[in-house]
Design an enzyme around this catalytic site. Structure first.
Site, PDB file in Angstrom:
ATOM      1  N   THR A 287       0.852  -1.182   0.000  1.00  0.00           N
ATOM      2  CA  THR A 287       0.000   0.000   0.000  1.00  0.00           C
ATOM      3  C   THR A 287       0.891   1.237   0.000  1.00  0.00           C
ATOM      4  O   THR A 287       1.554   1.537   0.996  1.00  0.00           O
ATOM      5  CB  THR A 287      -0.929   0.024   1.225  1.00  0.00           C
TER       6      THR A 287
ATOM      7  N   LYS B 191      -7.048   1.906  -3.041  1.00  0.00           N
ATOM      8  CA  LYS B 191      -6.702   1.313  -1.746  1.00  0.00           C
ATOM      9  C   LYS B 191      -6.665   2.360  -0.643  1.00  0.00           C
ATOM     10  O   LYS B 191      -7.152   2.136   0.474  1.00  0.00           O
ATOM     11  CB  LYS B 191      -5.345   0.598  -1.844  1.00  0.00           C
TER      12      LYS B 191
ATOM     13  N   LYS C  54      -0.481   5.541   8.587  1.00  0.00           N
ATOM     14  CA  LYS C  54       0.258   5.838   7.351  1.00  0.00           C
ATOM     15  C   LYS C  54      -0.700   5.966   6.174  1.00  0.00           C
ATOM     16  O   LYS C  54      -0.590   6.893   5.356  1.00  0.00           O
ATOM     17  CB  LYS C  54       1.296   4.744   7.092  1.00  0.00           C
TER      18      LYS C  54
END
Length: 311
Positions: A116, A191, A259
């Site tokens: 990701t 995502k 994050k």
């Protein structure tokens, strides 16, 4: 294009391309990468692994995986290489750094980054891979530890369509569904948006659990009520009972959720899209990190709210 064939034998599935079995590399064997690679090995795939900490490769080697001491040597030895790294910095270092994956790539090879990362990072890695003559596909996954173990991940892919078709059998071993979203960057964006929604939902759910307890209700009953109504989400019934007990077994580390919130907010900023709810949720994850909960499950964000109540 040569014919892609999946053959079932005594040792599982072997995937052939033009008459020869496809060799698979896997870089990064953490919470997600290890079970994903295990599913490939158990399905009979010819897998070569690498991880920064070599000991994490040992369980996979015992299952039949080969080992190489650098990403470059993995990609040089394999037709297709998957990479599952912790963050954009790691993804770039492993792909583009000294002895990195790109330096072992060449025409006819493929690199599939299932990490990701933000779109800019994905495009940077894509540029290095394609400069070698190889093909690139981004394929971040929706799902955490248990779906990875069960082969129930959702792949959000973008990039080289021919490579997508080539690796489809592998994606189907590791996941339950896959989406092809066009050009590089679209998979990363999808995502980040999904994880932004998830992080905001968990923060709100945490508020609800604590509020129910404060007003004298049983938070376990709230979990049950939520699971039977229009707001039902699998993670509420999965995480709720443990959260009520202040237990946070790690399936998706809180530091990774924060994050992803940060990257999603950057994506929103780049197109001038207001995201005030996600921004507020991100602050809670930052507080939770400051409380030493980075490696706990992201549901531990509830502890940040307890801190606010107690202060």
């Amino acid at each position: 294009m040569r014919l892609l064939v999946l053959k079932q034998g005594a040792c599982g599935c072997r995937i052939f391309y033009g008459g020869a079995p496809i060799t698979v590399g896997f870089l990064g064997l953490g919470i997600m990468g290890s079970p994903m690679a295990q599913n490939l090995i158990k399905s009979g795939c010819d897998v070569t692994v690498w991880n920064r900490t070599k000991s994490k490769c040992d369980p996979l080697i015992s299952l039949g995986a080969k080992y190489k001491p650098s990403p470059k040597e993995v990609t040089a030895a394999c037709d297709v290489t998957f990479a599952m790294l912790a963050d954009p910095e790691c993804a770039v270092e492993v792909a583009c750094g000294k002895h990195g994956a790109a330096s072992g790539m060449g025409p006819g090879k493929g690199y599939v980054d299932v990490s990701t990362v933000d779109g800019g990072t994905s495009k940077l890695i894509c540029g290095h891979i394609k400069a070698s003559g190889a093909s690139f596909l981004e394929a971040p996954v929706s799902g955490s530890k248990k779906p990875a173990e069960d082969g129930q991940l959702i792949f959000l892919t973008a990039g080289d369509n021919s490579l997508y078709e080539t690796v489809t059998p592998f994606l189907d071993i590791m996941g339950k569904s896959r989406f092809y979203l066009g050009e590089v960057g679209n998979g990363a964006a999808m995502k980040l948006i999904v994880n932004m929604i998830m992080g905001s939902m968990m923060a709100t759910f945490s508020e609800g659990l604590l509020l129910s307890e404060k007003v004298g209700l049983d938070p376990n009953v709230l979990v049950e009520v939520a699971s039977q109504g229009a707001i039902n989400a699998p993670m509420y019934s999965l995480k709720g009972p443990s959260m009520v007990k202040s237990l946070y077994p790690t399936a998706f580390p809180l530091k990774h959720q924060q994050k992803d919130m940060r990257l999603a907010l950057g994506l929103a900023e780049s197109v001038s899209q207001p995201t005030p709810i996600a921004a507020a949720a991100n602050e809670l994850y930052k507080v939770a990190k400051s409380h030493g909960l980075s490696d706990s499950d992201f549901s531990a964000v509830i502890e940040a709210l307890k801190g606010k109540v107690q202060s």
